[in-house]
Design a protein around this motif. Structure first.
Motif, short mmCIF file in Angstrom:
data_model
loop_
_atom_site.label_atom_id
_atom_site.label_comp_id
_atom_site.label_asym_id
_atom_site.label_seq_id
_atom_site.Cartn_x
_atom_site.Cartn_y
_atom_site.Cartn_z
N VAL A 90 0.84 -1.19 0.00
CA VAL A 90 0.00 0.00 0.00
C VAL A 90 0.88 1.25 0.00
O VAL A 90 0.58 2.24 -0.65
N SER A 131 -7.90 -4.56 -4.41
CA SER A 131 -7.51 -3.37 -3.67
C SER A 131 -7.05 -3.78 -2.28
O SER A 131 -7.38 -4.87 -1.79
N ASP A 132 -6.28 -2.91 -1.66
CA ASP A 132 -5.72 -3.18 -0.34
C ASP A 132 -5.80 -1.94 0.52
O ASP A 132 -5.69 -0.81 0.02
N MET A 133 -5.94 -2.15 1.82
CA MET A 133 -5.94 -1.05 2.78
C MET A 133 -4.99 -1.39 3.90
O MET A 133 -4.88 -2.54 4.33
N TYR A 164 -4.48 3.35 1.01
CA TYR A 164 -5.37 2.54 0.17
C TYR A 164 -4.74 2.39 -1.20
O TYR A 164 -4.26 3.37 -1.80
N LYS A 165 -4.71 1.17 -1.71
CA LYS A 165 -4.19 0.87 -3.04
C LYS A 165 -5.28 0.20 -3.86
O LYS A 165 -5.97 -0.71 -3.39
N LEU A 166 -5.42 0.67 -5.11
CA LEU A 166 -6.47 0.14 -5.97
C LEU A 166 -5.92 -0.07 -7.37
O LEU A 166 -5.27 0.82 -7.93
N ARG A 203 -2.40 4.79 -5.53
CA ARG A 203 -2.18 4.71 -4.10
C ARG A 203 -2.43 6.08 -3.47
O ARG A 203 -2.04 7.10 -4.03
N ASN A 208 -1.92 7.69 0.56
CA ASN A 208 -1.49 7.44 1.93
C ASN A 208 -1.52 8.75 2.72
O ASN A 208 -1.04 9.78 2.25
#
Length: 739
Positions: free
Chosen positions: A121, A447-449, A490-492, A501, A503
């Protein structure tokens, strides 16, 4: 309590007595099903790996049960990353890799979840030390300036300290062997104090990292990864020699490492010697010479559910401090004034795996002795000992679906002692303690958080020094600082090849002893500095946004940041003088920094051996009163044309060549006591490769930095005020011979 302890001991004993578990399989090319020889198979959390044999087969033994990330990589193929469940006995796992011109990805170690960059992320810059050396860097501090967003405040050639997006000194943490490197980094003329020998790669966190590292990580982290131990049942050795024409410099290091299935050992020694460097006008910069000796060693044990390693590094530096252009010689022994620095780094890292969770314990002790000798004096005018013990305990909780969580505690106990005639800072004790929790959540929509929170407390206890009312008097100090910090990212994957990204992170820095207690002439800066015991925490909030597009033949990225710093500590002249030295006071005011980096990398089909790279970086720093911050790097544009070939003939295993033009623009955005800097262009070229000599691979590299011998002065050079230029043309010839 006794019952709880017995249960814990029984649980740990049970993990040690587990059956030996293993994983094996075959790695093949997804297109033609051919087996892949030399593919790397690696568990980052276990720090255990191997390479495939000529049949594409691999096997790893003594593995704990549980779910772990497995990374499989090979040059010319897309790196594979997936979770593997290790069960009792042998686990079979075959994998297919997809051919790709995208360069091989590596694990990011400086972030807690040890993922590939594309899975992270937080955007982290990473560079292999081998690549930095190929570009002709004389020192580690010079080499890191090839990382986008990173520069160096230099005093000649031997002294340099990292600048990350305009912030440096105590605002940037340096980590080596997994522990924070403490070496009186508050001083402008205090460099890194660590050799590039035995360093495998460099990672840079550009922005607040207080959530992970506590105070002093307000501006970012420079994370130095030590070389890995040998693979199981392997013994390796190598000798590396480098010559630098400009300084008649000689760098040499040799290493040996061997590993069984469980026990491992390594040893590396290095030495370096340089004469005064020559500028583009062929002027020799008197007393810019330096000498360095370094030794690194380590032992490790790796069982089924338990692994531990112990590393030690001793570094000795003797650095001339250039002040003016004087006698033109090729002597190697530094003249007065000079610094003599001893650095001891002892670190221990232990991991215990409980099946679904794990505990990571890192302990470190550093001892830094800094002596500064003035002209005509045999005894050290400044003699400081800095002893630091730090610890880091991280507990990886059992995964809950796609949710990973780490909780931990970090701390530091530090003592500073003075033995010389002068004292820049008092005899003092510093105690830190912090508690953190951070989580990474992977969603099904690619996606990641990541988010976390942390609390820190720092206590400073300084002794009185000198006589009240006289120059150099330091009053006693008893201060404490605390701070809550948080981070959210957050990454999408916006499209299959486009990643975004965002941050937000806060950071803090407690004022250092120099800022709180200074009262006298700082010889390294030629000014009378007066501290301020009422300084409060620096506290910042930074927003980072990045967009990255990557396909098989092109990569493009845009990184932007805005950093708002409350109570920024700075030093400013009050217009007075004491004994012909201008007086500077430490003050506080809100500040802001903003800017970013843009990059493009093209490797067109079918010319996959051709790489066209371009990057631009910019940063602006201002105080609330709209005046500019000092030591802000000038904007720069770097263009590189690079070729890479593998297995070109029976004798040449691989080869490369590059030509780079770095254009640095004028810097007119300066603080009240700075000088503006002119722009300049530096042309660098290089080539090298791996060839077979008596069936043994030998790496040879040749590079030329500032090949046109341009006479220039970097804005971040501390010799700028004396009109002393940076280094001129420098030809670098290096060879690495495996034994």
């Amino acid at each position: 309590m006794k019952r709880i302890i017995n249960v814990l001991l029984f649980t740990m004993l049970g993990t040690f007595l587990q059956a030996q578990n293993s994983i094996s399989g075959t790695i093949t090319d997804k297109i033609d099903q051919a087996t892949l020889f030399g593919a790397e198979v690696y568990f980052p959390q276990l720090e255990k790996g191997t390479v495939t044999d000529e049949n594409g087969y691999y096997e790893l033994k003594n593995l704990p049960t549980g779910s772990y990330k497995l990374i499989i990589s090979h040059i010319g193929f897309l790196t594979s990353s997936q979770s593997i469940v290790i069960t009792d006995g042998n686990t079979s796992f075959n994998a297919q890799l997809t051919p790709s011109a995208i360069e091989m990805e590596e694990i990011i170690v400086s972030t807690p979840f040890h993922k590939l960059q594309r899975e992270n992320v937080m955007k982290v810059e990473r560079a292999d030390m081998k690549d930095l050396k190929a570009q002709g860097a004389v020192t580690l501090s010079e080499g890191i300036t090839n990382v986008p967003g990173v520069e160096s405040v230099s005093t000649g050639l031997g002294i340099g300290k990292p600048v990350i997006r305009g912030l440096s000194s105590n605002r940037v943490l340096v980590y080596a062997q997994g522990i924070r490197l403490e070496n009186q980094q508050f001083g402008d003329e205090h460099g890194l104090g660590i050799s590039d020998a035995g360093i495998e790669s460099v990672e840079v966190i550009k922005g607040p990292a207080s959530l992970l590292y506590g105070s002093d990580a307000l501006g970012g982290v420079l994370y130095l990864n030590p070389e890995k131990f040998a693979l199981p049942n392997k013994t390796e050795g190598d000798v590396n020699l480098t010559y630098f024409s400009n300084t008649e410099g000689i760098n040499a290091n040799a290493g040996f490492k061997t590993s069984g299935e469980k026990f491992k050992f390594m040893l590396r020694g290095s030495t370096a010697s340089h004469t005064d460097y020559h500028t583009g006008d062929d002027v020799t910069v008197t007393n810019s010479r330096f000498q360095e000796q370094d030794i690194k060693t380590g032992v490790a044990y790796q069982g089924t559910s338990f692994k531990t390693e112990l590393r030690y590094n001793y570094n000795y530096l003797k650095l001339g401090i250039p002040e003016e252009i004087g006698e033109q010689t090729n002597d190697r022994t530094p003249l007065s004034p000079y610094e003599s620095i001893d650095n001891h780094i002892l670190s221990s890292k232990t991991n215990i795996f409980f099946g679904k969770s794990s505990l990571e314990t890192t302990l470190g002790y550093t001892f830094n002795t800094r002596k500064e000798f003035e002209e005509g004096e045999d005894e050290a005018a400044l003699d400081m000992n800095l002893a630091t013990f730090n610890y880091n305990l991280l507990y990886h909780l059992p995964k809950w679906g796609n949710w990973e969580t780490i909780v931990g505690a970090q701390g530091m106990h530090q003592t500073n002692s003075n033995f010389g005639e002068e004292a820049l800072i008092p005899d003092a004790t510093t105690n830190d303690i912090g508690f953190l929790a951070t989580s990474h959540l992977h969603f099904e929509n690619n996606s990641d958080m990541q988010f976390g929170i942390r609390y820190d407390r720092r206590a400073l206890d300084g002794e009185e020094n000198g006589i009240s009312g006289e120059e150099g008097y330091i009053s006693p100090i008893d201060q404490s600082y605390n701070s809550f910090n948080a981070a959210l990212g957050y990454k999408l994957e916006l499209l299959k090849k486009l990643t975004g990204r965002i941050n937000l992170a806060s950071g803090f820095r407690a004022p250092n002893l120099a800022e709180l207690t200074s009262n006298g002439v700082h010889e390294g800066t030629n000014r009378y500095e007066i501290g301020n015991a009422d300084l409060s925490n620096e506290q910042n909030l930074q927003t980072d946004i990045s967009i990255e597009y990557k396909n098989e033949h092109m990569e493009f990225y845009v990184n932007g940041f805005y950093n708002s710093v409350n109570d920024f500590i700075f030093i400013q002249s009050n217009g007075q003088t004491i004994e012909e030295n201008e007086v500077f006071l430490y003050q506080q005011q809100d500040a802001k920094l903003y800017g970013g980096e843009i990059g493009l990398h093209i490797h067109p089909h079918p010319l996959d051996w051709l790489h066209i790279e371009s990057s631009f970086e910019t940063v602006t720093g201002k105080l609330k009163d709209d005046t500019y911050l000092p030591l802000i790097p000038a904007n720069s544009l770097t263009n590189t044309l690079r070729t890479e070939f593998t297995k070109t003939n029976n004798r040449l295993e691989s080869s490369y060549a590059f030509i780079t033009l770095k254009s640095v623009f004028k810097q007119n955005n300066i603080s009240g006591f700075e000088l503006a800097s002119d722009g300049y262009n530096l042309l660098n070229i290089g080539l090298g490769g791996t060839t077979l000599l008596f069936n043994h691979p030998i790496d040879i590299r040749l590079s030329g930095n500032n090949i046109l011998n341009t006479d220039y002065i970097s804005h971040l050079s501390r010799l700028k005020g004396d009109g002393i230029s940076n280094i001129g043309r420098n030809i670098n010839l290096g060879v690495s011979i495996p034994l």
